[in-house]
Write a protein that holds these residues in place. Structure first.
Motif, short mmCIF file in Angstrom:
data_model
loop_
_atom_site.label_atom_id
_atom_site.label_comp_id
_atom_site.label_asym_id
_atom_site.label_seq_id
_atom_site.Cartn_x
_atom_site.Cartn_y
_atom_site.Cartn_z
N ASP A 48 16.10 -5.91 32.15
CA ASP A 48 15.97 -7.04 32.50
C ASP A 48 15.08 -6.65 33.86
O ASP A 48 15.02 -7.42 34.54
CB ASP A 48 17.21 -7.49 32.22
N ARG B 134 13.77 -3.97 35.12
CA ARG B 134 13.03 -3.47 36.13
C ARG B 134 11.58 -4.90 35.45
O ARG B 134 10.25 -4.57 36.11
CB ARG B 134 12.65 -2.56 34.67
N THR B 135 11.78 -6.06 34.66
CA THR B 135 11.05 -6.84 33.62
C THR B 135 10.46 -7.80 35.05
O THR B 135 9.84 -9.15 34.83
CB THR B 135 10.93 -7.53 32.97
N ASP B 136 12.11 -7.92 35.37
CA ASP B 136 11.75 -9.10 36.86
C ASP B 136 10.91 -8.57 38.11
O ASP B 136 10.72 -9.68 38.64
CB ASP B 136 12.76 -8.99 37.31
N TYR B 137 10.29 -7.67 37.87
CA TYR B 137 9.34 -7.48 39.73
C TYR B 137 8.31 -7.56 38.94
O TYR B 137 7.84 -7.12 38.32
CB TYR B 137 9.84 -5.43 39.82
N VAL B 138 7.48 -8.38 39.07
CA VAL B 138 5.94 -8.97 39.30
C VAL B 138 5.47 -8.79 40.32
O VAL B 138 5.64 -9.13 41.79
CB VAL B 138 6.22 -10.67 39.59
N PHE B 139 4.73 -7.69 40.97
CA PHE B 139 4.10 -7.24 41.95
C PHE B 139 2.96 -8.04 42.52
O PHE B 139 3.30 -8.34 43.87
CB PHE B 139 3.72 -6.11 41.31
N SER B 140 2.95 -9.57 41.90
CA SER B 140 1.49 -10.41 42.35
C SER B 140 2.32 -10.63 43.64
O SER B 140 1.62 -12.36 44.09
CB SER B 140 1.02 -10.82 41.57
N GLU B 141 4.07 -11.09 42.99
CA GLU B 141 4.52 -11.77 44.11
C GLU B 141 5.61 -11.36 45.15
O GLU B 141 5.87 -12.33 45.67
CB GLU B 141 5.49 -12.77 43.39
N GLN B 142 5.04 -10.14 45.40
CA GLN B 142 5.94 -9.45 46.45
C GLN B 142 4.77 -9.58 47.78
O GLN B 142 3.74 -9.59 48.32
CB GLN B 142 6.07 -8.14 46.32
N HIS C 135 1.59 -7.69 48.83
CA HIS C 135 0.71 -7.58 47.72
C HIS C 135 0.33 -9.10 48.09
O HIS C 135 -0.82 -9.30 48.79
CB HIS C 135 1.31 -7.77 46.62
#
Length: 156
Positions: free
Chosen positions: A15, A17-25, A28
């Protein structure tokens, strides 16, 4: 310090690891906003051979009157190697003049040429349009908040 000694824990669960959304960082999004802004600059510039870093350097030189590359680097946060290239291109376009510092022959003094000063004067209205286009989707309160937050992020 080795990676295993750094003061953070590795992701333990799927969970996390999959919570990280690069396009929302933030990195970026800042990069995308910067690229978009640079595209707007090129589209709205009144001088097609002028880049945004070159314009920032010209504005800095105008503000300081005369300065060194190190002065420009400190004022603009553009790295030394990049700024050297910018200064060389500005010199080749005859927008700046370089001379030796009379007190230290190793130091190069940079000043705007007459054509460089004319270019800055012509570009300021274009630069204002670039800012307006960049902030175009934001209401007045969002604009103030964005500028405030960006300044706060980069304070040293």
């Amino acid at each position: 310090m080795r990676t295993s000694e750094l003061p953070f824990e590795k992701c333990e669960s799927l969970d996390e690891r999959t919570d990280y959304v690069f396009s929302e960082q933030v990195g970026h999004l800042l990069r995308k906003a910067y690229q978009w802004h640079m595209s707007i600059f090129q589209d709205l510039s009144c001088e097609p051979n002028l880049t945004a870093p070159q314009f920032v350097a010209l504005c800095t030189i105008q503000e300081m009157g005369s300065c060194s590359i190190t002065d420009i680097v400190k004022a603009t946060a553009v790295d030394q190697a990049t700024m050297r290239g910018v200064v060389e291109r500005l010199k080749s376009k005859e927008w700046i003049n370089l001379s030796e510092d009379p007190n230290d022959r190793r130091k190069v003094v940079i000043q705007l040429s007459e054509s460089g000063a004319d270019l800055v004067a012509r570009m300021v209205p274009c630069a204002k349009e670039v800012t307006e286009a960049t902030l175009g989707n934001l209401n007045p309160a969002e604009r103030v908040a964005l500028i405030y937050l960006l300044k706060k992020m980069v304070q040293s």
